[in-house]
Design an enzyme around this catalytic site. Structure first.
Site, PDB file in Angstrom:
ATOM      1  N   ASN A  98     -10.478  -3.031  -6.236  1.00 55.45           N
ATOM      2  CA  ASN A  98      -9.679  -2.021  -6.946  1.00 55.45           C
ATOM      3  C   ASN A  98     -10.270  -1.629  -8.301  1.00 55.45           C
ATOM      4  O   ASN A  98      -9.870  -0.606  -8.883  1.00 55.45           O
ATOM      5  CB  ASN A  98      -8.237  -2.492  -7.140  1.00 55.45           C
ATOM      6  CG  ASN A  98      -7.416  -2.437  -5.878  1.00 55.45           C
ATOM      7  OD1 ASN A  98      -6.463  -3.201  -5.710  1.00 55.45           O
ATOM      8  ND2 ASN A  98      -7.751  -1.549  -4.948  1.00 55.45           N
ATOM      9  N   ASP A 129       0.832  -1.205   0.000  1.00 57.75           N
ATOM     10  CA  ASP A 129       0.000   0.000   0.000  1.00 57.75           C
ATOM     11  C   ASP A 129       0.868   1.258   0.000  1.00 57.75           C
ATOM     12  O   ASP A 129       1.959   1.271   0.578  1.00 57.75           O
ATOM     13  CB  ASP A 129      -0.910  -0.007   1.231  1.00 57.75           C
ATOM     14  CG  ASP A 129      -2.094   0.921   1.073  1.00 57.75           C
ATOM     15  OD1 ASP A 129      -2.311   1.443  -0.031  1.00 57.75           O
ATOM     16  OD2 ASP A 129      -2.803   1.136   2.079  1.00 57.75           O
ATOM     17  N   GLY A 130       0.362   2.308  -0.622  1.00 63.05           N
ATOM     18  CA  GLY A 130       1.014   3.605  -0.553  1.00 63.05           C
ATOM     19  C   GLY A 130       1.688   4.059  -1.831  1.00 63.05           C
ATOM     20  O   GLY A 130       2.341   5.110  -1.842  1.00 63.05           O
ATOM     21  N   ASN A 131       1.534   3.321  -2.928  1.00 61.36           N
ATOM     22  CA  ASN A 131       2.174   3.725  -4.177  1.00 61.36           C
ATOM     23  C   ASN A 131       1.699   5.101  -4.641  1.00 61.36           C
ATOM     24  O   ASN A 131       2.510   5.972  -4.995  1.00 61.36           O
ATOM     25  CB  ASN A 131       1.885   2.706  -5.283  1.00 61.36           C
ATOM     26  CG  ASN A 131       2.600   1.395  -5.089  1.00 61.36           C
ATOM     27  OD1 ASN A 131       3.636   1.330  -4.452  1.00 61.36           O
ATOM     28  ND2 ASN A 131       2.035   0.325  -5.630  1.00 61.36           N
TER      29      ASN A 131
END
Length: 250
Positions: A73, A25-27
């Site tokens: 997603n 997570d966090g791209n």
């Protein structure tokens, strides 16, 4: 090999986790922080995948499972989803031969029916190419959801036992998409969020959870070591008391 559930039998608790599962997570936030388009963060995240694979293999991890694209997603902007699909194709083109050279087996699990025919073909070819490899097994969860996994396993179990009305964990387990792997010892989520987001809901029953604020593109070998060190300081009781564990080790 048949693996048993941690709720039916007490599994081993190895010093180095046998199976590590990661939500990467966090791209997007990594990119936004640098005034870059979100896709730049996803592209940088592929480099972090390579680092994680190499680091886990060197440390003796047998199974590494990465949550690459969830069934939720698809709700993201269409342009971002399209870019993610292209990145997946590019990663397969560039990385499969390297995985094969390093004796790593690749598995891709999830509802692959929503992938286009080209991507489905590439996935099948990559799995065939690496199928006989005996090193670490890298699993990529694509269009995967934990509830979907349980529901499809239930449907297959009922089909396999027509007329039955009572079922056991042992009857369900072989139909889960990751029946070939032991349950994760260590779960890691990067990016600061502290939830499991419909990832391996059945399999994470007794997994040790580690959350870090580090965005996925910055997740290094040192970050992995920090997570493993945290895992090694946990008392893995599996329903037992601390006194029972102490008695067992004495």
């Amino acid at each position: 090999m048949k693996y048993t559930s941690s709720t039916t039998e007490v599994p081993d608790a190895p010093a180095v986790p046998r199976h590590v599962a990661i939500i990467m997570d966090g791209n997007g936030r990594w990119a936004t922080k640098r005034f870059l388009p979100r896709v730049a963060g996803h592209a940088k995240g592929v480099d972090a995948v390579r680092t994680a694979v190499e680091s886990c293999a060197r440390r003796g991890v047998d199974y590494l499972t990465l949550f690459a694209f969830s069934s939720e997603n698809w709700r993201r902007p269409e342009e971002e989803v399209s870019l993610l699909m292209r990145l997946f194709v590019t990663a397969l083109e560039r990385e499969v031969s390297k995985l094969h050279t390093n004796n790593i087996r690749l598995r891709v699990v999830g509802d692959l029916s929503r992938a286009d025919q080209k991507l489905q073909g590439m996935i099948a070819a990559a799995e065939r190419k690496t199928a006989a490899n005996t090193g670490m097994t890298l699993t990529v969860c694509f269009n995967y959801g934990g509830r979907w996994d349980i529901m499809q396993a239930v449907a297959q179990m009922v089909k396999a036992h027509p007329g039955a009305s009572d079922f056991t964990e042992e009857q369900l387990a072989p139909h889960l998409v990751m029946a070939y792997a032991p349950e994760p010892d260590l779960f890691i989520r990067t990016g600061g969020e502290q939830r499991i987001s419909n990832f391996l809901l059945w399999q994470l029953a007794y997994t040790e959870l580690f959350f870090t604020d580090t965005y996925w593109p910055d997740f290094s070998a040192a970050c992995l070591d920090e997570a493993i060190a945290s895992y090694q300081h946990r008392e893995r009781r599996f329903g037992r008391t601390g006194a029972q564990l102490a008695e067992k080790t004495n």
